[in-house]
Design an enzyme around this catalytic site. Structure first.
Site, PDB file in Angstrom:
ATOM      1  N   GLN A 130      37.549  39.970  48.808  1.00  0.00           N
ATOM      2  CA  GLN A 130      37.356  38.633  48.783  1.00  0.00           C
ATOM      3  C   GLN A 130      38.151  37.615  49.580  1.00  0.00           C
ATOM      4  O   GLN A 130      37.707  36.416  49.596  1.00  0.00           O
ATOM      5  CB  GLN A 130      38.148  38.455  47.197  1.00  0.00           C
ATOM      6  CG  GLN A 130      37.429  39.088  46.160  1.00  0.00           C
ATOM      7  CD  GLN A 130      36.220  38.361  45.504  1.00  0.00           C
ATOM      8  OE1 GLN A 130      36.014  37.215  45.876  1.00  0.00           O
ATOM      9  NE2 GLN A 130      35.240  39.196  44.687  1.00  0.00           N
TER      10      GLN A 130
ATOM     11  N   CYS B 244      32.128  44.609  35.358  1.00  0.00           N
ATOM     12  CA  CYS B 244      31.980  46.222  35.166  1.00  0.00           C
ATOM     13  C   CYS B 244      30.924  46.516  34.706  1.00  0.00           C
ATOM     14  O   CYS B 244      30.000  46.099  34.435  1.00  0.00           O
ATOM     15  CB  CYS B 244      33.370  46.569  34.190  1.00  0.00           C
ATOM     16  SG  CYS B 244      33.035  46.379  32.466  1.00  0.00           S
TER      17      CYS B 244
ATOM     18  N   ASN C 266      40.060  38.610  43.404  1.00  0.00           N
ATOM     19  CA  ASN C 266      38.636  38.507  42.823  1.00  0.00           C
ATOM     20  C   ASN C 266      38.602  37.455  41.558  1.00  0.00           C
ATOM     21  O   ASN C 266      37.380  36.846  41.335  1.00  0.00           O
ATOM     22  CB  ASN C 266      37.802  39.886  42.597  1.00  0.00           C
ATOM     23  CG  ASN C 266      38.552  40.594  41.846  1.00  0.00           C
ATOM     24  OD1 ASN C 266      39.763  41.210  42.227  1.00  0.00           O
ATOM     25  ND2 ASN C 266      37.974  41.179  40.814  1.00  0.00           N
TER      26      ASN C 266
ATOM     27  N   GLY D 262      33.028  48.274  49.016  1.00  0.00           N
ATOM     28  CA  GLY D 262      34.341  47.891  48.879  1.00  0.00           C
ATOM     29  C   GLY D 262      35.004  49.048  48.012  1.00  0.00           C
ATOM     30  O   GLY D 262      36.194  49.541  48.185  1.00  0.00           O
ATOM     31  N   THR D 263      34.388  49.417  47.250  1.00  0.00           N
ATOM     32  CA  THR D 263      34.792  50.737  46.059  1.00  0.00           C
ATOM     33  C   THR D 263      35.150  51.656  47.087  1.00  0.00           C
ATOM     34  O   THR D 263      36.437  52.395  46.877  1.00  0.00           O
ATOM     35  CB  THR D 263      34.098  50.926  44.976  1.00  0.00           C
ATOM     36  OG1 THR D 263      33.695  50.002  44.190  1.00  0.00           O
ATOM     37  CG2 THR D 263      34.611  51.964  44.010  1.00  0.00           C
TER      38      THR D 263
HETATM   39  N1  PLP Z   1      37.671  44.728  45.704  1.00  0.00           N
HETATM   40  C1  PLP Z   1      37.387  43.557  45.161  1.00  0.00           C
HETATM   41  C2  PLP Z   1      38.677  42.715  45.610  1.00  0.00           C
HETATM   42  C3  PLP Z   1      36.072  43.043  44.833  1.00  0.00           C
HETATM   43  O1  PLP Z   1      36.014  41.969  44.269  1.00  0.00           O
HETATM   44  C4  PLP Z   1      35.136  44.147  44.716  1.00  0.00           C
HETATM   45  C5  PLP Z   1      33.646  43.587  44.407  1.00  0.00           C
HETATM   46  O2  PLP Z   1      33.549  43.393  43.000  1.00  0.00           O
HETATM   47  C6  PLP Z   1      35.275  45.255  45.210  1.00  0.00           C
HETATM   48  C7  PLP Z   1      36.675  45.617  45.566  1.00  0.00           C
HETATM   49  C8  PLP Z   1      34.287  46.460  45.092  1.00  0.00           C
HETATM   50  O3  PLP Z   1      33.367  46.262  46.128  1.00  0.00           O
HETATM   51  P1  PLP Z   1      32.022  47.064  45.892  1.00  0.00           P
HETATM   52  O4  PLP Z   1      31.340  46.226  44.802  1.00  0.00           O
HETATM   53  O5  PLP Z   1      31.326  46.675  47.192  1.00  0.00           O
HETATM   54  O6  PLP Z   1      31.976  48.259  45.802  1.00  0.00           O
END
Ligand code: PLP
Length: 360
Positions: free
Chosen positions: A160, A306, A130, A58-59
């Site tokens: 989410q 984090c 989240n 996601g990041t």
């Molecule tokens: N965006 C949201 C809303 C999330 O909850 C998260 C995860 O914790 C992320 C982005 C980041 O995703 P990832 O952990 O796969 O990099």
């Protein structure tokens, strides 16, 4: 992980461990597997296979949308103040603008309209939060963007939202959509960014030109295949999961409120996803509470996870106007497809006792 995702990935860690960018038969086999996964992911997200860009999670997907838009098109980035840090930090890094939310965490549409203009190149608003689970009024966000910044790329972080919302309809107005496999029973370290036809972004990663030059790097074949299996199962089971997990969540929150005075539900249930339970408990410190809960076998959190594992004050609760004293007793409990009635029983056994002890 979902068993079907584990099962799907194992061959690609064993006999079928080939690089899909190669030219030989084993490589072609791996490429076929990635293509089949791409078809499934596209179908589950309401896009076309060519619009799927596989990422490391996601990041990366969020960073790609926000940074990629501004680096290619110039202009400004705008996002809601309650975004995950994977959106928030790129927007801040670019000197972009954050838009406030109401007491339930929903974006202020008038403030959004006011923040938009011809110089905005990307607008990022998540589907579901989240920390507190709030679902954003995404269609209204899209209308506002169409009216005030039609040139802007509309991105949504659906990380989410995906387990609970039909992205083919809810995220249809978005030009870019981020998802992450570990939020729906897939492995960690794999995700996708849907980039609709006609939308262009500067790539974050340059190299071998994979993903049609949009994301270089050898494919994580096992992760991609497993993500697709988890996605298929999530979508197929979604209506039943919503009903079952929503009832568990309601019993959990109702049970806490009935067992203890001064427990405040942070967001009305009608405004949030079924897997989210977030309360603020007067007279306790979250950190001490989490310690006691862990000893009782209940693993909870306060804000977002984090890298340091440290507890930072929640930017989400602050943006919602939750007073510091109340936010100090925040408790975030997450339920998902794997949650059971026994989990809720345990939580209702352990949490009230721990709170009473701390209050004493
Ligand atoms: N965006 C949201 C809303 C999330 O909850 C998260 C995860 O914790 C992320 C982005 C980041 O995703 P990832 O952990 O796969 O990099």
């Amino acid at each position: 992980m979902r068993p079907e995702a584990v099962e799907a990935m194992l061959p690609f860690l064993q006999d079928r461990f080939a690089n899909p960018s190669g030219a030989h038969a084993a490589a072609r086999d791996a490429r076929r597997a990635v293509d089949e996964a791409r078809d499934i992911v596209a179908d589950c997200l309401g896009g076309q296979p060519g619009e799927v860009v596989f990422t490391s999670g996601g990041t990366e997907a969020d960073n790609h949308a926000v940074l990629g838009a501004v680096r290619l098109h110039g202009g400004r980035a705008v996002a809601s103040a309650v975004e995950h840090h994977a959106v928030l930090h790129p927007v801040e890094h670019l000197g972009g603008r954050l838009v406030g939310v109401d007491a339930a965490g929903r974006i202020d549409l008038a403030a959004l309209a006011e923040a938009l203009g011809p110089d905005v190149s990307v607008v990022s608003v998540m589907l579901a939060n989240n920390e507190v689970g709030t679902v954003q009024p995404f269609e209204a966000v899209a209308e506002t963007v169409r009216a005030r910044a039609p040139q802007a790329i509309l991105h949504t972080d659906a990380v989410q939202g995906f387990p609970w919302l039909d992205l083919a309809t809810v995220a249809a107005p978005a030009a870019c959509v981020s998802v992450s496999a570990h939020k729906f029973g897939g492995p960690k370290g794999v995700g996708a960014l849907l980039v609709r036809v006609g939308t262009t972004l500067e790539p974050l990663l340059l190299g071998g030109g994979q993903e049609r030059d949009r994301r270089s790097g050898t494919h994580n074949v096992a992760g991609i295949v497993a993500m697709a299996a988890a996605m298929r199962a999530t979508v197929d089971e979604r209506p039943a999961t919503i009903e079952r997990v929503g009832a568990l969540r309601d019993r959990l929150v109702d049970g806490l409120v009935a067992a203890l005075p001064d427990v405040h539900e942070t967001v009305p249930r009608a405004a949030k996803v079924p897997g989210s339970a977030h309360v603020c408990i007067d007279g306790v410190e979250s950190e001490a509470l989490l310690f006691l809960l862990e000893r009782g076998g209940v693993y909870a959190s306060v804000a977002s996870s984090c890298a340091s594992g440290a507890m930072e004050p929640s930017h989400v609760l602050a943006a919602m106007g939750v007073a510091k004293e109340r936010a100090a007793g925040a408790l975030r409990l997450s339920l998902g497809y794997a949650s059971t009635a026994a989990d809720v029983d345990l939580a209702l056994d352990v949490i009230p006792d721990a709170v009473r002890r701390l209050r004493r």
